[in-house]
Each structure stands twice: as structure tokens, then as C-alpha cells.
Enzyme design. Structure first.
Site: not given
Ligand code: S3P
Length: 464
Positions: A20, A25, A96, A169, A171, A318, A412
Site C-alpha cells: 500500500k 507513492r 491518511g 512519520s 507520511q 501497523d 487493521r
Molecule cells: C505510512 C506510514 C505510517 C503507517 C501508514 C502508512 C506511509 O504512518 O502507519 O499505514 O505509507 O507512509 P505514519 O507515517 O503517519 O506513522
């Protein structure tokens, strides 16, 4: 409600859908590159669908040319300079990663992009990305003074930034890398602890450049990307459910083929091995991401409790709910600390995990930003354990539920609850279980192929 029941230990081979994180990306980098990119093995969950819809609304064409055995997506993009103002709000749904990464892209685009999401996503913190994006020059407004969706991002010329992320993070780091690519000047992004580095690995595949020095990613601005062809390996976070179930059940054995082996993603295998499981990893290839096959069996002496501290949390973030399920069946106590980020996921996963463990009869305490889990539960409906190779009497449809779990719409937690049913041999009802489609639409089918049963409960009456 879905009732899950496993009459015998899980056994067999799975091929989980494309990762995922990598799928989000590749879609976004392809949208920034002028020309045609091809992604093979794209993840098929609803979250990836949200990113696909977002890049379409920005003016790219995404065509799914094959669906089986692996989805293939062809992306035709006018490139970053040719992207256009979306005619409507971008709905990131439950994702997110979509909301934050698209915010990073939108910050550098010379028009208004409006991003929203479902009720869960609208509760999640966005200030962690909007604050640095605003410092780079984007004008951002939204609920709670720009800290919550819906957000309006009026982007344009950005300046590079020197930013230390207050939370670990991937993300946020990735959103800032995406914004920095088109900014004037160099950006330096420092993380408090290492997080998954898929964006950093993929960027050179699309002709981008970045430097890495200790905990800092250095991104030169003014970059133009070129299209690419990318293979997405299987998602280790999806495979983790079956592999952890195998680690916790005598007689089980699961092989997950072709999953990403990025060190920032497979630390849960180290945890399972420290807990006493037999974990065999066979690397198959190493392009921009290492990938391979992983086989897990319970160790000869069963599992033992483990201590998980803050440094490790980002690389198993996760997988923590399902590891917590395994901890109930281990000898001794498992102590998880520094996991406060779990409260900011699709649901409050610290409370949601604790509720699941209590429901199956474990002793658990939410202690600050972590969990204390007393192990020692015996598996099986009669407390005797699932018979290795044998069967527990009954089926998923046949008898009353041992208990029902509300997974809070969190994919999850729903899959962790399915594992809890399998490893304890109980008939567990999971309310709202359809949310597994957020990351893994084929989860129930694949769980079934390993020997577990899942049925709508109470059983739907047959059509007249
Ligand atoms: C992810 C980063 C994680 C993870 C999410 C996917 C990503 O979140 O929990 O399921 O793809 O960058 P955070 O980076 O906010 O912790």
C-alpha cells in the site's frame, strides 16, 4: 457481522496484494512525471483507490489494463507543470497517506486544492504537515486553524525548508519531500527516528535526486521527474496477519511469497523471532526495494513475552495490534512503550487493541503510551489449544459466538480480531468487518485458503 472460526491451525501459502505505501507513492510520483508510467502489482485496497482518484482529479489519466494475477496501472501525466485545478474536492476517504502526500504535492501547485476525508480521517492530525508546508510558502486554511480536514491548499512557488519533524512519520516526511522537489532551494528534513523510506528509494527510479546524511534527507529543489516502470512487491503489513497467526499456533505454517523486505517494514519478523517463532526469509530480488518469501512456524517452545520500546515503534507501527494478539499466547509479560502514535491512526489503536485482548480473555492494561499484556492464555475453545494437525469440532456458522468485537471501522483491528479468533480457536464475531477492504479486499478469501472460515453471522437466509 462476520463470524470467524478456525477449526485447525492455519497452513499454506499466500500471495498478498501490492504494498500500500509503495502504491501510493508510485501513483503520485508518476503524476509528477511528464509521460507514461506503468505500475505492475499496484495494491488493490480502497486507500490506493483514493490516491488514484486524487491524481486523476489533478489531470492525469490512470487506466487499469490488467487485473489478474496482478493489477497493472498505466498513468499518463502532463507532468507537474501541466497538472490542473481539480473541479471538485479531493476525497481521501479513510487514507491518511493520500491526504498527507497529496497535500505535499498540492502545496507546490499554482491553484487551490481542497482535500477532505471520511469521519475518521477528519479527526486525524494534519497540523504536522500543514505547518511545515505553510512555512515553505503554501497558503492553507481548514478546520481547527488548518490542523484538520477539510483543508484548502492554495499552492505555488515554495521555498526550501530546514525542518525537524516533531513526530516520526513517513507520511509527513514524504509530503515534505514531494513539496521540496519543486521548491526554490534545498530542503533538509530531519526525523526523530527512522521511518519507512519508500519515497527516498522510489525517487531516483523517477529520475529524482536526494541525499541522505544520518537522520536527514536533503532534497534539492527545482527537480523535474521522468516517467518510470515499477514493480510493486507484496505488502508485508498484510502478510503480517497470517504470519503472526502462524507464529502463535502449534502446528501452523504459513509462507508469504513475494513481499517487500524493506527493513523499515519487516521489523515485526524480528519481534516474532525474538518471541521464539521460527522465521525463514529468502530474499528473491533487490531492485529499488528488496523483496522475497517469508515462512513462519511456531518455535518448539512456543512464544515468550517481549519488550518493545519507542525506537522500534515506527518500523512496526501497523503490526502492533496483531503482535499484541500473539503476546496473549506467549509465556510472560509483553511491555510496549512509546507507542502513542497508535492513538492517531484510523482509530485509537491503543484502546481498540486493548478492547480486543480483553474480549478474548487476556489481561491487558493501557499504560500511558503503551500496553502491558500478561501472556499465558491457552489457545482453543476448551482451553486445551488448537490440536496440531487436528480439528476443533464445529464450524463458523454452527454455534453461538464466543464474543463480538466492534472493530471501529479500522481495517487493521478487524484483521487482528480475525487472527485472535484463529489463534484462540474461538468463534469471534467482528462488527464492521467489511473495512478490511481499505487495505486488503481479498483478506477473507486468503484467510479461508489457509483453513479458517468466515461467514456472515447470523447466517443470511437463503433466497426463496
Ligand atoms: C505510512 C506510514 C505510517 C503507517 C501508514 C502508512 C506511509 O504512518 O502507519 O499505514 O505509507 O507512509 P505514519 O507515517 O503517519 O506513522
Amino acid at each position: 457481522m462476520v463470524c470467524v472460526f478456525s477449526p485447525k491451525p492455519l497452513c499454506g501459502t499466500v500471495r498478498v496484494p501490492g504494498d500500500k505505501s509503495i502504491s501510493h507513492r508510485t501513483l503520485i510520483l508518476a503524476a509528477l512525471a511528464e509521460g507514461r508510467s506503468v505500475i505492475r502489482g499496484l495494491g488493490n485496497g480502497a486507500d490506493v483507490g483514493s490516491t488514484m482518484a486524487a491524481v486523476r482529479s489533478l489531470g492525469t489519466t490512470v487506466t487499469i489494463t490488467e487485473t489478474w494475477p496482478r493489477p497493472v496501472a498505466v498513468i499518463d501525466s502532463p507532468g507537474r507543470a501541466g497538472l490542473s485545478e481539480p473541479g471538485d474536492t479531493i476525497d481521501a476517504g479513510n487514507s491518511g497517506t493520500t491526504a498527507r502526500l497529496v497535500a505535499g504535492v498540492a502545496a507546490g501547485l499554482p491553484f487551490a486544492t481542497v482535500i477532505t476525508g471520511d469521519a475518521s480521517l477528519r479527526r486525524r492530525p494534519m497540523g504536522r504537515v500543514t505547518e511545515p508546508l505553510a512555512a515553505m510558502g503554501a497558503r492553507i486554511s481548514g478546520r481547527c486553524r488548518g490542523q484538520s480536514l477539510p483543508l484548502t491548499i492554495d499552492g505555488g512557488r515554495l521555498r526550501g525548508i530546514d525542518w525537524t519533524l516533531p513526530v516520526a512519520s513517513a507520511q509527513v516526511k514524504s509530503a515534505l519531500i514531494l513539496a521540496a522537489l519543486g521548491a526554490a532551494g534545498t530542503s533538509r528534513l530531519t526525523e526523530p527516528r527512522p521511518t519507512r523510506d519508500h519515497t527516498e528509494r522510489l525517487l531516483p527510479v523517477f529520475g529524482g535526486e536526494l541525499g541522505l546524511s544520518a537522520a536527514t534527507v536533503v532534497v534539492p529543489g527545482g527537480q523535474t521527474l521522468r516517467p518510470a516502470e515499477v514493480n510493486v512487491p507484496g505488502d508485508p503489513s498484510s502478510a503480517a496477519f497470517f504470519l503472526t497467526a502462524a507464529a502463535a499456533t502449534p502446528g501452523a505454517e504459513v509462507l508469504a511469497e513475494g513481499i517487500a523486505l524493506n527493513p523499515g517494514r519487516v521489523a515485526f519478523l524480528e519481534v516474532l523471532s525474538e518471541m521464539g517463532a521460527e522465521v525463514e526469509v529468502r530474499a528473491v530480488g533487490d531492485g529499488y526495494e528488496p523483496y522475497g518469501d517469508v515462512r513462519v512456524r511456531p518455535g518448539r517452545h512456543g512464544l515468550r513475552g517481549v519488550a518493545i520500546t519507542a525506537e522500534r515503534v515506527p518500523s512496526i507501527i501497523d503490526e502492533l495490534p496483531v503482535l499484541a494478539v500473539a503476546a496473549c499466547l506467549a509465556r510472560g509479560r509483553t511491555v510496549i512503550t512509546g507507542a502513542g502514535e497508535l492513538r492517531h491512526k484510523e482509530s485509537d489503536r491503543l484502546e481498540g487493541t486493548a478492547a480486543l485482548l480483553r474480549l478474548i480473555g487476556a489481561e491487558v492494561e493501557v499504560a500511558g503510551d503503551g500496553l502491558l499484556i500478561e501472556g499465558g492464555m491457552t489457545a482453543g475453545p476448551d482451553g486445551q489449544g488448537l490440536p496440531a494437525g487436528g480439528r476443533v469440532a464445529g464450524d463458523a456458522a454452527g454455534a453461538p459466538l464466543a464474543a463480538a468485537y466492534d472493530c471501529r471501522g479500522d481495517h487493521r483491528l478487524a484483521m487482528a480480531a480475525a487472527v485472535a479468533a484463529c489463534v484462540t480457536g474461538r468463534r469471534l464475531g467482528i462488527a464492521g468487518a467489511g473495512c478490511v477492504a481499505i487495505s486488503y479486499p481479498g483478506f477473507w478469501r486468503d484467510l479461508g485458503s489457509l483453513g479458517a472460515e468466515s461467514v456472515e453471522w447470523p447466517a443470511q437466509p437463503a433466497d426463496e
